[in-house]
Design a protein around this motif. Structure first.
Motif, PDB file in Angstrom:
ATOM      1  N   PHE A 184      12.088   9.825  17.570  1.00 55.92           N
ATOM      2  CA  PHE A 184      10.778   9.762  16.911  1.00 55.92           C
ATOM      3  C   PHE A 184      10.681   8.454  16.130  1.00 55.92           C
ATOM      4  N   VAL A 185       9.583   7.730  16.336  1.00 58.89           N
ATOM      5  CA  VAL A 185       9.359   6.490  15.574  1.00 58.89           C
ATOM      6  C   VAL A 185       7.936   6.494  15.037  1.00 58.89           C
ATOM      7  N   ASP A 186       7.808   6.107  13.776  1.00 60.98           N
ATOM      8  CA  ASP A 186       6.496   6.024  13.146  1.00 60.98           C
ATOM      9  C   ASP A 186       6.240   4.547  12.848  1.00 60.98           C
ATOM     10  N   THR A 187       5.133   4.005  13.335  1.00 55.06           N
ATOM     11  CA  THR A 187       4.921   2.546  13.168  1.00 55.06           C
ATOM     12  C   THR A 187       4.868   2.158  11.689  1.00 55.06           C
ATOM     13  N   ASP A 188       4.272   3.008  10.852  1.00 53.44           N
ATOM     14  CA  ASP A 188       4.217   2.665   9.414  1.00 53.44           C
ATOM     15  C   ASP A 188       5.623   2.608   8.815  1.00 53.44           C
ATOM     16  N   GLU A 189       6.477   3.558   9.202  1.00 54.56           N
ATOM     17  CA  GLU A 189       7.861   3.548   8.674  1.00 54.56           C
ATOM     18  C   GLU A 189       8.623   2.321   9.172  1.00 54.56           C
ATOM     19  N   ILE A 243       7.304  -0.584   9.972  1.00 55.69           N
ATOM     20  CA  ILE A 243       6.785  -1.755   9.240  1.00 55.69           C
ATOM     21  C   ILE A 243       7.391  -1.791   7.834  1.00 55.69           C
ATOM     22  N   GLU A 244       7.453  -0.638   7.185  1.00 61.04           N
ATOM     23  CA  GLU A 244       8.011  -0.609   5.821  1.00 61.04           C
ATOM     24  C   GLU A 244       9.483  -1.029   5.831  1.00 61.04           C
ATOM     25  N   ALA A 245      10.221  -0.593   6.849  1.00 62.67           N
ATOM     26  CA  ALA A 245      11.640  -0.978   6.937  1.00 62.67           C
ATOM     27  C   ALA A 245      11.760  -2.474   7.229  1.00 62.67           C
ATOM     28  N   GLN A 246      10.917  -2.966   8.148  1.00 64.41           N
ATOM     29  CA  GLN A 246      11.012  -4.390   8.520  1.00 64.41           C
ATOM     30  C   GLN A 246      10.613  -5.302   7.368  1.00 64.41           C
ATOM     31  N   ASP A 294      10.550  -4.341   4.171  1.00 65.72           N
ATOM     32  CA  ASP A 294      11.232  -3.893   2.963  1.00 65.72           C
ATOM     33  C   ASP A 294      10.259  -3.666   1.801  1.00 65.72           C
ATOM     34  N   THR A 295       9.153  -3.030   2.105  1.00 63.89           N
ATOM     35  CA  THR A 295       8.155  -2.701   1.083  1.00 63.89           C
ATOM     36  C   THR A 295       7.277  -1.562   1.607  1.00 63.89           C
ATOM     37  N   THR A 296       6.297  -1.144   0.820  1.00 62.68           N
ATOM     38  CA  THR A 296       5.442  -0.036   1.266  1.00 62.68           C
ATOM     39  C   THR A 296       4.150  -0.574   1.897  1.00 62.68           C
ATOM     40  N   ILE A 297       3.502   0.286   2.664  1.00 61.73           N
ATOM     41  CA  ILE A 297       2.218  -0.088   3.273  1.00 61.73           C
ATOM     42  C   ILE A 297       1.214  -0.436   2.157  1.00 61.73           C
ATOM     43  N   ALA A 298       1.221   0.359   1.091  1.00 62.99           N
ATOM     44  CA  ALA A 298       0.277   0.107  -0.016  1.00 62.99           C
ATOM     45  C   ALA A 298       0.508  -1.280  -0.619  1.00 62.99           C
ATOM     46  N   GLU A 299       1.782  -1.670  -0.723  1.00 59.71           N
ATOM     47  CA  GLU A 299       2.086  -3.004  -1.281  1.00 59.71           C
ATOM     48  C   GLU A 299       1.617  -4.111  -0.338  1.00 59.71           C
ATOM     49  N   ILE A 300       1.798  -3.895   0.952  1.00 57.28           N
ATOM     50  CA  ILE A 300       1.361  -4.937   1.905  1.00 57.28           C
ATOM     51  C   ILE A 300      -0.164  -5.103   1.798  1.00 57.28           C
ATOM     52  N   PHE A 301      -0.889  -3.986   1.789  1.00 61.08           N
ATOM     53  CA  PHE A 301      -2.351  -4.051   1.642  1.00 61.08           C
ATOM     54  C   PHE A 301      -2.716  -4.733   0.318  1.00 61.08           C
ATOM     55  N   GLY A 302      -2.047  -4.300  -0.747  1.00 62.32           N
ATOM     56  CA  GLY A 302      -2.417  -4.773  -2.082  1.00 62.32           C
ATOM     57  C   GLY A 302      -2.084  -6.237  -2.310  1.00 62.32           C
ATOM     58  N   LYS A 303      -0.919  -6.673  -1.830  1.00 64.31           N
ATOM     59  CA  LYS A 303      -0.478  -8.048  -2.140  1.00 64.31           C
ATOM     60  C   LYS A 303      -0.849  -9.056  -1.055  1.00 64.31           C
ATOM     61  N   GLN A 304      -0.849  -8.604   0.211  1.00 58.20           N
ATOM     62  CA  GLN A 304      -1.076  -9.580   1.290  1.00 58.20           C
ATOM     63  C   GLN A 304      -2.379  -9.328   2.047  1.00 58.20           C
ATOM     64  N   GLU A 336      -5.192  -6.531   4.293  1.00 59.14           N
ATOM     65  CA  GLU A 336      -5.170  -5.720   5.519  1.00 59.14           C
ATOM     66  C   GLU A 336      -4.841  -6.559   6.751  1.00 59.14           C
ATOM     67  N   ALA A 337      -5.307  -7.819   6.778  1.00 57.02           N
ATOM     68  CA  ALA A 337      -5.082  -8.638   7.984  1.00 57.02           C
ATOM     69  C   ALA A 337      -3.581  -8.817   8.236  1.00 57.02           C
ATOM     70  N   VAL A 338      -2.816  -9.015   7.163  1.00 52.23           N
ATOM     71  CA  VAL A 338      -1.358  -9.181   7.327  1.00 52.23           C
ATOM     72  C   VAL A 338      -0.750  -7.863   7.815  1.00 52.23           C
ATOM     73  N   PHE A 339      -1.225  -6.744   7.240  1.00 53.48           N
ATOM     74  CA  PHE A 339      -0.732  -5.444   7.705  1.00 53.48           C
ATOM     75  C   PHE A 339      -0.998  -5.289   9.214  1.00 53.48           C
ATOM     76  N   ARG A 340      -2.193  -5.669   9.657  1.00 56.59           N
ATOM     77  CA  ARG A 340      -2.531  -5.508  11.090  1.00 56.59           C
ATOM     78  C   ARG A 340      -1.623  -6.375  11.972  1.00 56.59           C
ATOM     79  N   GLN A 341      -1.214  -7.533  11.455  1.00 56.81           N
ATOM     80  CA  GLN A 341      -0.281  -8.379  12.230  1.00 56.81           C
ATOM     81  C   GLN A 341       1.083  -7.689  12.346  1.00 56.81           C
ATOM     82  N   CYS A 342       1.535  -7.114  11.233  1.00 49.01           N
ATOM     83  CA  CYS A 342       2.832  -6.398  11.257  1.00 49.01           C
ATOM     84  C   CYS A 342       2.740  -5.227  12.233  1.00 49.01           C
TER      85      CYS A 342
END
Ligand code: S3P
Length: 179
Positions: free
Chosen positions: A35-40, A42-45, A47-57, A59-65
Motif C-alpha cells: 500500500f502506498v499513499d502519495t501524500d505520505e 511526498i511527506e517522507a521525500q 521531510d515535512t507535512t503537506i500543510a507545511e508545503i502548502f503554507g510555505k511553498q 500549492e504549485a510546488v505541492f503539485r510538482q511533488c
C-alpha cells in the motif's frame, strides 16, 4: 489509438474524505500488495507535512511533488496506490497511472464528505471560512476529471470494507479481461 494496458496496480482517486486510504489498506491486506499513499510518500521525500508545503511553498510546488511521486509509482508493480484528492487535475498524472493501474474513483456527495472530514484539520484546502462551500466548488470543478477513472464507486452509506469488496471485484474483473 490507446496503448495496451497491463493492469499490475490498483489506484484509488477521489475527493478528500471519500475513504481512499482506508479502502486501499483493506485491499492491500487482502491481496498482499504493497500500500502506498502519495501524500505520505511526498511527506517522507520532503521531510515535512503537506500543510507545511502548502503554507510555505504554495500549492504549485505541492503539485510538482505530487506529479513526481505519481511518475515514480506508475513505473512500479504490485501496488495499491491511494492518491491525494487533486491528483486528477493534472491529465499527465491520470495518463501515467493508467498505464499500469486500474483507476477506481471513490465518490461521495459534498454533504457526506463534509460529515467525514469536519473534525479533521490537516487539509489546507479546507481551512476556510466556508469549508462545505469549498467542497462543493472543488467537487464541481473536478467532477469531469474524476469521471475519467476506469470505474466510479459511490461510497455513500457504505463502510470502507463494503467499498473495498466492490473495488476488489472490479480489479479482479479488469485483470481477468486483460490476461
Ligand atoms: C488535496 C487532497 C489531500 C492532499 C492535499 C490536497 C486536494 O489528500 O493531497 O491536501 O487537492 O484535494 P486527501 O484526498 O488524501 O485528503
Amino acid at each position: 489509438m490507446q496503448a495496451a494496458r497491463n493492469i499490475h496496480n490498483l489506484t484509488l482517486v477521489g475527493f478528500m474524505g471519500t475513504g481512499k486510504s482506508s479502502v486501499g489498506r483493506i485491499i492491500a491486506d487482502q491481496l498482499h500488495y504493497r500500500f502506498v499513499d502519495t501524500d505520505e510518500l511526498i511527506e517522507a521525500q520532503q521531510d515535512t507535512t503537506i500543510a507545511e508545503i502548502f503554507g510555505k511553498q504554495g500549492e504549485a510546488v505541492f503539485r510538482q511533488c505530487e506529479a513526481k511521486a505519481v511518475q515514480e509509482l506508475a513505473a512500479q508493480t504490485g501496488l495499491i496506490i491511494s492518491t491525494g484528492g487533486g491528483v486528477v487535475i493534472n491529465p499527465d498524472n491520470l495518463a501515467s497511472l493508467k498505464t499500469h493501474s486500474l483507476v477506481a474513483c471513490l465518490w461521495a456527495t459534498p454533504e457526506t464528505i463534509w460529515e467525514r472530514v469536519k473534525e479533521q484539520t490537516h487539509r489546507p484546502l479546507l481551512q476556510t471560512a466556508d469549508p462545505l462551500g469549498k467542497i462543493r466548488e472543488l467537487l464541481a470543478q473536478r467532477a469531469p476529471f474524476y469521471r475519467q477513472a476506469d470505474v466510479l464507486i459511490n461510497t455513500g452509506l457504505r463502510s470502507p470494507r463494503e467499498v473495498a469488496q466492490q473495488v476488489l471485484h472490479q480489479f479482479q474483473l479488469a485483470r481477468a479481461r486483460r490476461s
